[in-house]
Design a protein around this motif. Sequence first.
Motif, PDB file in Angstrom:
ATOM      1  N   ASP A 177      11.012  -6.350  -4.389  1.00 53.32           N
ATOM      2  CA  ASP A 177      11.380  -6.354  -2.972  1.00 53.32           C
ATOM      3  C   ASP A 177      12.898  -6.509  -2.885  1.00 53.32           C
ATOM      4  O   ASP A 177      13.419  -7.569  -2.579  1.00 53.32           O
ATOM      5  N   ARG A 201      12.506  -1.399  -1.778  1.00 58.23           N
ATOM      6  CA  ARG A 201      11.587  -1.723  -0.676  1.00 58.23           C
ATOM      7  C   ARG A 201      11.403  -0.566   0.299  1.00 58.23           C
ATOM      8  O   ARG A 201      10.388  -0.494   0.979  1.00 58.23           O
ATOM      9  N   GLU A 202      12.365   0.349   0.355  1.00 57.78           N
ATOM     10  CA  GLU A 202      12.227   1.480   1.267  1.00 57.78           C
ATOM     11  C   GLU A 202      11.194   2.496   0.794  1.00 57.78           C
ATOM     12  O   GLU A 202      10.739   3.320   1.578  1.00 57.78           O
ATOM     13  N   THR A 203      10.820   2.446  -0.460  1.00 59.63           N
ATOM     14  CA  THR A 203       9.884   3.427  -1.006  1.00 59.63           C
ATOM     15  C   THR A 203       8.432   2.963  -0.950  1.00 59.63           C
ATOM     16  O   THR A 203       7.531   3.789  -1.064  1.00 59.63           O
ATOM     17  N   GLU A 252       5.229   1.015   0.890  1.00 64.45           N
ATOM     18  CA  GLU A 252       4.525   0.391   2.009  1.00 64.45           C
ATOM     19  C   GLU A 252       3.606  -0.638   1.348  1.00 64.45           C
ATOM     20  O   GLU A 252       2.618  -0.270   0.712  1.00 64.45           O
ATOM     21  N   HIS A 253       3.944  -1.916   1.478  1.00 55.05           N
ATOM     22  CA  HIS A 253       3.169  -2.961   0.802  1.00 55.05           C
ATOM     23  C   HIS A 253       1.699  -2.861   1.204  1.00 55.05           C
ATOM     24  O   HIS A 253       1.375  -2.800   2.376  1.00 55.05           O
ATOM     25  N   GLY A 272       0.029  -0.321   0.938  1.00 50.96           N
ATOM     26  CA  GLY A 272      -0.223   1.068   1.325  1.00 50.96           C
ATOM     27  C   GLY A 272      -0.189   1.983   0.118  1.00 50.96           C
ATOM     28  O   GLY A 272      -1.197   2.601  -0.240  1.00 50.96           O
ATOM     29  N   ASN A 273       0.973   2.057  -0.524  1.00 51.36           N
ATOM     30  CA  ASN A 273       1.089   2.884  -1.732  1.00 51.36           C
ATOM     31  C   ASN A 273       1.474   2.041  -2.952  1.00 51.36           C
ATOM     32  O   ASN A 273       1.787   2.574  -3.991  1.00 51.36           O
ATOM     33  N   ARG A 329      -1.528   7.977  -1.494  1.00 52.18           N
ATOM     34  CA  ARG A 329      -0.595   7.642  -0.407  1.00 52.18           C
ATOM     35  C   ARG A 329       0.850   7.828  -0.863  1.00 52.18           C
ATOM     36  O   ARG A 329       1.685   8.316  -0.089  1.00 52.18           O
ATOM     37  N   SER A 330       1.159   7.471  -2.099  1.00 57.62           N
ATOM     38  CA  SER A 330       2.509   7.678  -2.635  1.00 57.62           C
ATOM     39  C   SER A 330       2.887   9.154  -2.583  1.00 57.62           C
ATOM     40  O   SER A 330       4.000   9.509  -2.183  1.00 57.62           O
ATOM     41  N   ILE A 369       3.671  10.205   0.961  1.00 58.85           N
ATOM     42  CA  ILE A 369       4.988   9.707   1.370  1.00 58.85           C
ATOM     43  C   ILE A 369       6.096  10.537   0.726  1.00 58.85           C
ATOM     44  O   ILE A 369       7.066  10.919   1.388  1.00 58.85           O
ATOM     45  N   LYS A 404       8.512  12.159   3.295  1.00 59.21           N
ATOM     46  CA  LYS A 404       9.766  11.435   3.490  1.00 59.21           C
ATOM     47  C   LYS A 404      10.880  11.862   2.539  1.00 59.21           C
ATOM     48  O   LYS A 404      12.054  11.814   2.896  1.00 59.21           O
TER      49      LYS A 404
END
Length: 88
Positions: free
Chosen positions: A18, A23-25, A27-28, A30-31, A63-64, A67, A71
Amino acid sequence: PRTVLEAMSMGRAIITTDAPGCRETVEHDGNGYLVEVKSVTSLEMAMKKFIQNPELAEIMGTRSREIALHKYDVHQVNHHMMTEMGIK
């Protein structure tokens, strides 16, 4: 970080610190998982989640990939940069 983006593009679940950039990559939950910097306990807990629930790696990996495509698509990033610089 390049290695996190590469893992995401390959559809991998992520465990990273973190910290700015990382941390921008993620989603805790999530991915992947964000762990506390220099915390062995935090890292251990995240790793145990994947060991105890192997299906999470596939779900979070999917999910990764989503993203990464949305993104971090190079064409979208380049377009955004050029627009911000007033080139396009």
